[in-house]
Design a protein around this motif. Sequence first.
Motif, PDB file in Angstrom:
ATOM      1  N   ASP A   1       0.842  -1.195   0.000  1.00  0.00           N
ATOM      2  CA  ASP A   1       0.000   0.000   0.000  1.00  0.00           C
ATOM      3  C   ASP A   1       0.882   1.251   0.000  1.00  0.00           C
ATOM      4  O   ASP A   1       1.584   1.533   0.972  1.00  0.00           O
ATOM      5  CB  ASP A   1      -0.903  -0.016   1.226  1.00  0.00           C
ATOM      6  CG  ASP A   1      -1.880   1.140   1.280  1.00  0.00           C
ATOM      7  OD1 ASP A   1      -1.766   2.082   0.462  1.00  0.00           O
ATOM      8  OD2 ASP A   1      -2.762   1.112   2.150  1.00  0.00           O
TER       9      ASP A   1
ATOM     10  N   SER B   1       0.035   4.251   0.199  1.00  0.00           N
ATOM     11  CA  SER B   1      -0.444   5.325   1.068  1.00  0.00           C
ATOM     12  C   SER B   1      -0.080   5.098   2.542  1.00  0.00           C
ATOM     13  O   SER B   1      -0.281   5.977   3.369  1.00  0.00           O
ATOM     14  CB  SER B   1      -1.957   5.490   0.925  1.00  0.00           C
ATOM     15  OG  SER B   1      -2.634   4.348   1.421  1.00  0.00           O
ATOM     16  N   ASP B   2       0.465   3.944   2.873  1.00  0.00           N
ATOM     17  CA  ASP B   2       0.856   3.633   4.251  1.00  0.00           C
ATOM     18  C   ASP B   2       2.080   4.471   4.619  1.00  0.00           C
ATOM     19  O   ASP B   2       3.042   4.536   3.864  1.00  0.00           O
ATOM     20  CB  ASP B   2       1.182   2.149   4.359  1.00  0.00           C
ATOM     21  CG  ASP B   2       1.345   1.678   5.785  1.00  0.00           C
ATOM     22  OD1 ASP B   2       1.976   2.394   6.591  1.00  0.00           O
ATOM     23  OD2 ASP B   2       0.858   0.580   6.098  1.00  0.00           O
TER      24      ASP B   2
ATOM     25  N   THR C   1       0.247  -0.417  -4.465  1.00  0.00           N
ATOM     26  CA  THR C   1      -1.207  -0.351  -4.610  1.00  0.00           C
ATOM     27  C   THR C   1      -1.697   0.995  -4.097  1.00  0.00           C
ATOM     28  O   THR C   1      -0.974   1.716  -3.418  1.00  0.00           O
ATOM     29  CB  THR C   1      -1.895  -1.498  -3.845  1.00  0.00           C
ATOM     30  OG1 THR C   1      -1.645  -1.338  -2.446  1.00  0.00           O
ATOM     31  CG2 THR C   1      -1.397  -2.850  -4.311  1.00  0.00           C
ATOM     32  N   ALA C   2      -2.958   1.310  -4.420  1.00  0.00           N
ATOM     33  CA  ALA C   2      -3.539   2.598  -4.035  1.00  0.00           C
ATOM     34  C   ALA C   2      -2.637   3.711  -4.540  1.00  0.00           C
ATOM     35  O   ALA C   2      -2.316   4.659  -3.833  1.00  0.00           O
ATOM     36  CB  ALA C   2      -3.747   2.700  -2.536  1.00  0.00           C
ATOM     37  N   SER C   3      -2.206   3.572  -5.779  1.00  0.00           N
ATOM     38  CA  SER C   3      -1.206   4.482  -6.319  1.00  0.00           C
ATOM     39  C   SER C   3      -1.544   4.840  -7.758  1.00  0.00           C
ATOM     40  O   SER C   3      -2.051   4.022  -8.513  1.00  0.00           O
ATOM     41  CB  SER C   3       0.152   3.784  -6.278  1.00  0.00           C
ATOM     42  OG  SER C   3       1.144   4.588  -6.825  1.00  0.00           O
TER      43      SER C   3
ATOM     44  N   SER D   1       2.815   0.000 -10.492  1.00  0.00           N
ATOM     45  CA  SER D   1       1.854   0.709  -9.640  1.00  0.00           C
ATOM     46  C   SER D   1       0.451   0.471 -10.175  1.00  0.00           C
ATOM     47  O   SER D   1       0.243   0.471 -11.385  1.00  0.00           O
ATOM     48  CB  SER D   1       2.130   2.216  -9.648  1.00  0.00           C
ATOM     49  OG  SER D   1       3.366   2.496  -9.058  1.00  0.00           O
TER      50      SER D   1
ATOM     51  N   GLU E   1      -3.950   1.200  -9.296  1.00  0.00           N
ATOM     52  CA  GLU E   1      -5.054   1.767  -8.537  1.00  0.00           C
ATOM     53  C   GLU E   1      -6.231   0.870  -8.889  1.00  0.00           C
ATOM     54  O   GLU E   1      -6.890   1.055  -9.890  1.00  0.00           O
ATOM     55  CB  GLU E   1      -5.303   3.210  -8.957  1.00  0.00           C
ATOM     56  CG  GLU E   1      -5.900   4.113  -7.879  1.00  0.00           C
ATOM     57  CD  GLU E   1      -7.113   3.528  -7.180  1.00  0.00           C
ATOM     58  OE1 GLU E   1      -7.066   3.421  -5.955  1.00  0.00           O
ATOM     59  OE2 GLU E   1      -8.096   3.185  -7.836  1.00  0.00           O
TER      60      GLU E   1
END
Length: 85
Positions: A15, A17-18, A48-50, A62, A64
């Motif tokens: 992740d 965003s961590d 992820t979340a990227s 990467s 999303e």
Amino acid sequence: LEQLERARVLLHAVDASDPEPPEARIGRARAGLAGLVPPGAREIVVATASDPADPHGWADASVEAEEGAGIGALRERVLAALGPA
């Protein structure tokens, strides 16, 4: 664990965003898998979340997933890593 012993490619989904440094999380995953992964297995680290347009120096790809962004490129990378069956 039998499937892991036969793995040709490992995906580490991290992740982006961590706030914890991704290298620390990747290191823990590698340590936990030590001795279980065949010597020739390839590794792909996925942020992820990227935003796939904003590459991370620590990631090979990467994605999303909610929007499906980067999934096609990741698929191609995995297929290339698998090589001929």
